[in-house]
Design an enzyme around this catalytic site. Structure first.
Site, mmCIF file in Angstrom:
data_model
loop_
_atom_site.group_PDB
_atom_site.id
_atom_site.type_symbol
_atom_site.label_atom_id
_atom_site.label_comp_id
_atom_site.label_asym_id
_atom_site.label_seq_id
_atom_site.Cartn_x
_atom_site.Cartn_y
_atom_site.Cartn_z
ATOM 1 N N ARG A 21 0.844 -1.243 0.064
ATOM 2 C CA ARG A 21 -0.112 0.026 -0.075
ATOM 3 C C ARG A 21 0.961 1.368 0.120
ATOM 4 N NH1 ARG A 21 -3.356 -2.689 3.514
ATOM 5 N NH2 ARG A 21 -2.270 -1.663 5.426
ATOM 6 N N SER A 37 -3.212 -15.946 5.319
ATOM 7 C CA SER A 37 -3.883 -15.146 6.292
ATOM 8 C C SER A 37 -5.162 -15.791 6.832
ATOM 9 C CB SER A 37 -4.336 -13.801 5.353
ATOM 10 O OG SER A 37 -3.319 -13.038 5.266
ATOM 11 N N CYS A 41 -6.604 -19.685 15.335
ATOM 12 C CA CYS A 41 -7.299 -19.885 16.566
ATOM 13 C C CYS A 41 -8.811 -20.467 16.350
ATOM 14 C CB CYS A 41 -7.469 -18.573 17.406
ATOM 15 S SG CYS A 41 -6.067 -17.876 17.838
ATOM 16 N N TYR A 430 -20.530 -1.037 36.392
ATOM 17 C CA TYR A 430 -21.060 -1.877 37.116
ATOM 18 C C TYR A 430 -22.607 -2.061 36.694
ATOM 19 C CZ TYR A 430 -24.447 -2.860 40.929
ATOM 20 O OH TYR A 430 -25.705 -3.522 41.600
#
Lengths: 458, 458
Positions: A21, A37, A41, A430
């Site tokens: 790029r 690519s 996982c 919270y």
């Protein structure tokens, strides 16, 4: 000006795309396998059948990179390098044909490979699970051919645990074997015990402290895994027992290898050899908490390091230095196993001891939601802080919910050197579905502030 | 030496318990209502029927405090104070009996109360929802008596939204009305629009930019809510339309009140009047991002401020100053509405403009899990950073998962002054069930680093 990248996964392709790029530099990538690519996982989820197309794991195909003007050599491995002449020798895996390609800049993004234990039958009968190709092989054995009724997974790390769960979910009787006394050696024993119990409850037969002496079988199909004390029948043996960085090419180039076994790089991913960069699973990185170098194989680092390398390669082509630097890491990692979310960052007790850091630790169990909510769940919390400074050294969370991104809060504390006394007064969120009014991490920080006799004691 | 605490909820009881534990100081608490130390945030879940016993929300009862040696006067309100004589006038609500009680230290933890719009019928027919007593009244109307078929919830803040969802879940036809043009004024319009759509999809009729002119009814039972443009039939009208700090007693004591309407306190929660402290919903706090003072009513702050006040009261009794200081806040808040998790911290665009801070904003939509996972969900992300410094000014997240604790990561960035360029290189976690390899917050930080032309541009 030409960049050659060896390895077309996270680190390599991130760098290659960045340099492309930027313009003005020819970019060529050599990749051993058939994919570029992809999300490593995601392999256990693919093998487990959560989705069917291996391509779903591919972020960008070779064709897509080529359309952008990149040269991509698939099923091509790099076997030698001459850093004086600046050439790299490539071999096409299908034909065996070899050739030398010239480069101005070389990026080694060669990743890591399974360490195959030197045990009779292991190489023949066990299926490693490191690449998407490996995943396809295991998936095919599960989906087609003779039915798989019993499996043994070797190695109780992230991938091994995820794989054992996926196999049980598919109805396969599954035994998980490791020579270590605990699952997940990135956790302390007391936290790993929670995970081990959950695996057992889910139906995984966990066999720890057992060393494998043989894998038996016939006709390339396994029949059993034999340890020093037992024999486990198996139609499928999955090997997820540790990996080592693929440093052969770096060694051939004359790059220094660190004590961790990874390639030595500076903060711009430059190796000790002029014109050669390295990034991703193959390098060693600074552990910012312990102040030492580690080889940590995770996509998060590979992506960042690929970017940093790309920025520096572009700058180097103009005679300068890249403005981006990889600062190091704090060992942040999460996974989900058997409905438990497991997160960790920084140092375990064992790691703190190894690093010679004096620490205090706290451990308690809280709820994942406010206690009055239906099914409040539970979260086991462990936190370490340094004696004297009070800085947060590490955190481990194992629980039914709200763990994964909570560990990131502790990771930021570790990376920025936040002390437990400062941490307890931060403005954390919270609401009843997500915890109590004092966040679990702040409860831990308060306990440690008292334990270390720091101020203020809230 | 005697401490009197006015208000027996989060701030008051946290301080009272701390001082009692320190020893040597007599502690007495006066509480208007029948409950101490309960979770206000749980009220919508109780009213909605997620659990049945209001006591489930009570962390500690008056009896439990008394067993520890505390004096607790329930259903007792404070109506006057003489800071010279150091006495406070109390009135028992059941008998109307009044008496003066002497104090050495006085803590005003008087909280906030609903602002009841001065509209015909509002006071008679609308049910405010601020205290657990309020919650019990609404729950009784839903569970017993004539069936509730249609309800109007007035006010589209956190409590109003949670209440509207709970009512729809109970099968009640529910209209949510607010005079503002958006739900949740703590979000920017573009993010609030996502929440508004989800409410509509869930079955809540959302009517914004409508000003209520009357609440009609008979025999204390409502029949309709009338706005300038429409008339909504209602058997139940819940008022959740804003609150104001209960500063009457602080004013009577001569305490300064800030422009936010809250009691002015220093970082140890001391008011401008000797011997008088204040903490919780009644005070104003420092907004650490904007550098101004705000009245923020949340249990997280009330608990911390109560602790800080308690520490200082103990130190003051010995002639010193407390070692704990409340640093301020960054406006962190989360909720869950209609299966959306909503988190925010720091400044919205409107707040940044009000504070005169030059900023850049980025907004995009990502997935809650890795894209190849089943039901990856989506998360709308918005982040603001300061021009020049690049420090993170605020973040808003609205999505199907992994939002609540993720906002805490951005909150820590806001509180510690972390810049977007630093943030993008932090070691945050990744696993397919929880997001992509670049965390959504780091994608936002990268976009803002480019937008602000900061270095390094990854």
């Amino acid at each position: 000006m030409r960049l050659i990248v060896i390895g077309g996964d996270a680190a390599g392709m991130t760098a290659a795309a960045h340099v492309l790029r930027a313009g003005g530099i020819e970019v060529a990538v050599a990749e051993r396998g058939p994919y570029t690519s992809y999300s490593m996982c995601g392999i256990p989820y693919f093998v487990g059948g959560m989705f069917d197309a291996p391509d779903d794991l591919v972020v960008r195909t070779p064709e897509e990179f080529r359309e952008q003007g990149m040269t991509v050599w698939m099923r091509t491995e790099a076997i030698a390098v001459d850093p004086e002449a600046r050439t790299v020798r490539l071999r096409e895996r299908s034909t065996g044909a070899e050739r030398d390609e010239p480069y101005d800049a070389l990026l080694l993004a060669t990743g890591a490979q399974p360490s195959i234990p030197g045990v009779a039958g292991m190489e023949t009968y066990a299926r490693p699970l490191r690449t998407l190709e490996h995943g396809e092989i295991v998936r095919r054995e599960l989906d087609g051919g003779p039915p798989v009724e019993a499996a043994v997974v070797i190695g109780a790390g992230y991938i091994g645990l995820e794989m054992a769960e996926a196999l049980v979910a598919r109805g396969v009787s599954t035994t998980l074997v490791d020579a270590a006394p605990d699952v997940m050696k990135t956790l302390d024993h007391d936290m790993a015990a929670v995970v081990e119990e959950a695996l057992g409850d889910f139906g995984v037969a966990v066999r720890l402290s057992e060393t494998i002496v043989a894998v038996e079988g016939a006709d390339r199909r396994p029949s059993a895994v034999v340890t020093e004390t037992a024999r486990y029948p198996a139609d499928l043996v999955v090997l997820a027992a540790g990996t080592r960085p693929n440093t052969d090419l770096a060694v051939a180039a004359g790059c220094d290898i660190g004590p961790s076994g990874g390639v030595v790089v500076d903060s711009r991913m430059r190796t000790t050899v002029e014109g050669v960069w390295a990034a991703g699973d193959v390098v060693e990185s600074t552990d910012l908490v312990a102040g030492l170098r580690r080889n940590v194989q995770l996509g998060t680092h590979a992506n960042k390091q690929g970017k940093v390398a790309g920025v520096d390669i572009v700058a180097a082509a103009r005679g300068g230095r890249g403005e981006a630097e990889f600062p190091g890491l704090v060992g942040t990692a999460v996974t989900r196993v058997c409905n438990l979310e497991i997160g960790r960052c920084g140092l375990t007790e064992a790691e703190a001891q190894d690093a010679g850091i004096a620490y205090a630790a706290t451990r308690f169990t809280g709820t994942a939601k406010s206690g009055y909510m239906p099914e409040p769940g539970e979260v086991h919390v462990k936190m370490l802080a340094e004696r004297g400074s009070g800085r947060v050294l590490g955190c481990q969370l194992v629980g039914t919910g709200n763990v994964a991104k909570r560990i990131d809060v502790a990771a930021v504390w570790c990376q920025l050197g936040v002390s437990v006394s400062e941490a307890q007064l931060l403005d954390l969120s919270y609401a009843p579905p997500f915890g109590g009014v004092w966040d679990l991490l702040q409860i831990a920080a308060r306990k440690l502030t008292k334990e270390l006799d720091l101020s203020p004691q809230l």
